[in-house]
Scaffold this motif. Structure first.
Motif, PDB file in Angstrom:
ATOM      1  N   TYR A 146      54.861 182.862  46.790  1.00  0.00           N
ATOM      2  CA  TYR A 146      55.864 183.687  47.485  1.00  0.00           C
ATOM      3  C   TYR A 146      55.340 184.081  48.870  1.00  0.00           C
ATOM      4  CZ  TYR A 146      57.756 184.180  42.761  1.00  0.00           C
ATOM      5  OH  TYR A 146      58.255 183.931  41.515  1.00  0.00           O
ATOM      6  N   TRP A 191      59.899 187.022  51.549  1.00  0.00           N
ATOM      7  CA  TRP A 191      60.055 188.084  50.552  1.00  0.00           C
ATOM      8  C   TRP A 191      61.456 188.698  50.531  1.00  0.00           C
ATOM      9  CZ3 TRP A 191      54.921 191.322  51.476  1.00  0.00           C
ATOM     10  CH2 TRP A 191      53.848 190.606  50.914  1.00  0.00           C
ATOM     11  N   ASP A 192      61.898 189.183  51.694  1.00  0.00           N
ATOM     12  CA  ASP A 192      63.130 189.990  51.667  1.00  0.00           C
ATOM     13  C   ASP A 192      64.403 189.164  51.461  1.00  0.00           C
ATOM     14  OD1 ASP A 192      63.193 188.895  54.165  1.00  0.00           O
ATOM     15  OD2 ASP A 192      63.409 190.793  55.260  1.00  0.00           O
ATOM     16  N   HIS A 219      64.487 186.951  48.943  1.00  0.00           N
ATOM     17  CA  HIS A 219      64.454 186.536  47.535  1.00  0.00           C
ATOM     18  C   HIS A 219      65.422 187.390  46.707  1.00  0.00           C
ATOM     19  CE1 HIS A 219      62.882 185.673  43.549  1.00  0.00           C
ATOM     20  NE2 HIS A 219      62.273 184.621  44.076  1.00  0.00           N
ATOM     21  N   ARG A 220      66.056 186.773  45.720  1.00  0.00           N
ATOM     22  CA  ARG A 220      67.061 187.524  44.938  1.00  0.00           C
ATOM     23  C   ARG A 220      66.440 188.650  44.106  1.00  0.00           C
ATOM     24  NH1 ARG A 220      66.441 184.814  39.908  1.00  0.00           N
ATOM     25  NH2 ARG A 220      65.509 182.789  40.338  1.00  0.00           N
ATOM     26  N   ASN A 221      65.145 188.591  43.813  1.00  0.00           N
ATOM     27  CA  ASN A 221      64.493 189.671  43.061  1.00  0.00           C
ATOM     28  C   ASN A 221      63.885 190.756  43.954  1.00  0.00           C
ATOM     29  OD1 ASN A 221      65.146 188.411  40.694  1.00  0.00           O
ATOM     30  ND2 ASN A 221      63.152 187.412  40.443  1.00  0.00           N
ATOM     31  N   PHE A 222      64.099 190.652  45.253  1.00  0.00           N
ATOM     32  CA  PHE A 222      63.595 191.689  46.175  1.00  0.00           C
ATOM     33  C   PHE A 222      64.526 192.891  46.078  1.00  0.00           C
ATOM     34  CE2 PHE A 222      63.207 193.796  50.317  1.00  0.00           C
ATOM     35  CZ  PHE A 222      61.840 193.836  50.499  1.00  0.00           C
ATOM     36  N   LEU A 250      58.746 189.844  42.627  1.00  0.00           N
ATOM     37  CA  LEU A 250      59.625 188.669  42.760  1.00  0.00           C
ATOM     38  C   LEU A 250      59.512 187.775  41.527  1.00  0.00           C
ATOM     39  CD1 LEU A 250      59.134 187.757  46.547  1.00  0.00           C
ATOM     40  CD2 LEU A 250      60.779 189.329  45.498  1.00  0.00           C
ATOM     41  N   GLU A 251      58.313 187.661  40.991  1.00  0.00           N
ATOM     42  CA  GLU A 251      58.094 186.821  39.805  1.00  0.00           C
ATOM     43  C   GLU A 251      58.719 187.455  38.549  1.00  0.00           C
ATOM     44  OE1 GLU A 251      56.470 183.880  39.602  1.00  0.00           O
ATOM     45  OE2 GLU A 251      55.782 183.715  37.532  1.00  0.00           O
ATOM     46  N   THR A 283      60.613 190.570  38.253  1.00  0.00           N
ATOM     47  CA  THR A 283      61.762 191.458  38.519  1.00  0.00           C
ATOM     48  C   THR A 283      61.399 192.946  38.313  1.00  0.00           C
ATOM     49  OG1 THR A 283      62.835 191.704  36.347  1.00  0.00           O
ATOM     50  CG2 THR A 283      63.405 189.713  37.650  1.00  0.00           C
TER      51      THR A 283
END
Ligand SMILES: [Fe+2]
Ligand SMILES: [Fe+2]
Length: 196
Positions: free
Chosen positions: A27, A32-33, A35-38, A186-187, A189
């Motif tokens: 990542y 980072w920002d 990513h859907r899990n951010f 991110l990995e 959630t």
């Protein structure tokens, strides 16, 4: 925890080894920002760190100006004192929340993160001690604000010495912490890590 001497915060000159920050490669920071899990916690975490970076930089440059006689003692006092207090208090509070609320959640969710988060907790202790030394020399500097000549200069030099180190170590710590925290979020959630 016994940490390798080169990983001890005052000796650390580079980012953490890849076996500790093992999700960093997967990542990259610049993604980072998007990513859907951010989520909100990740965003808030980075905002807090940016605030410490910014405020730390402001305090450092004000101190520099004061030592160069580029700012009057009373103006320096007015600018510096409330900001230093805010900086020191919030930094302590931030580290306590991390040590007691957040780091245990990362460790228990992913055992491979234990070494890294133990190391970050050690960093907090180093920073805490330096923060106390920095606050003490700041008090002495402010007490000597209206002294002439050497007394004022020595007090300001002593504070700059402690606080420059504090800021250097803090900047290293913030980057390294982000390299562990954000890729883990991110990995895994935020929901899985923090139960929300
Ligand atoms: Fe931290
Ligand atoms: Fe932090």
């Amino acid at each position: 925890m016994k940490i390798a001497p080169e990983l001890w915060l005052p000796n650390r000159t580079d980012k953490l080894p890849a076996d500790i920050a093992y999700l960093r490669e997967k990542y990259p920071r610049e993604t980072w920002d998007e990513h859907r899990n951010f989520g909100e916690t990740a965003a808030f975490w980075l905002q807090m760190h940016d605030m410490f970076r910014e405020l730390g930089g402001m305090l450092k440059s004000a101190t520099h100006q004061f030592r160069e006689d580029a700012i009057a003692p009373d103006d320096f006092h007015r600018f510096f004192t409330p900001r230093l207090r805010y900086f020191l208090q919030h930094l302590e509070g931030h580290h306590q929340v991390e040590d007691y609320n957040y780091f245990p959640l990362f460790r228990s969710h992913d055992k491979r993160l234990i070494v890294g988060f133990d190391l970050l907790e050690e960093d907090h202790e180093v920073i805490h001690d330096q923060l106390a030394a920095s606050a003490e020399t700041a008090r002495a500097m402010l007490a000597a604000l209206h002294e002439e000549g050497d007394a004022r200069r020595f007090a300001a030099d002593a504070y700059a010495n402690k606080s420059d180190k504090l800021l250097d170590w803090l900047l290293r710590h913030l980057d390294d912490e982000e390299d562990l925290v954000i890729p883990s979020i991110l990995e895994h959630t935020e929901g899985a890590l923090f139960g929300r």
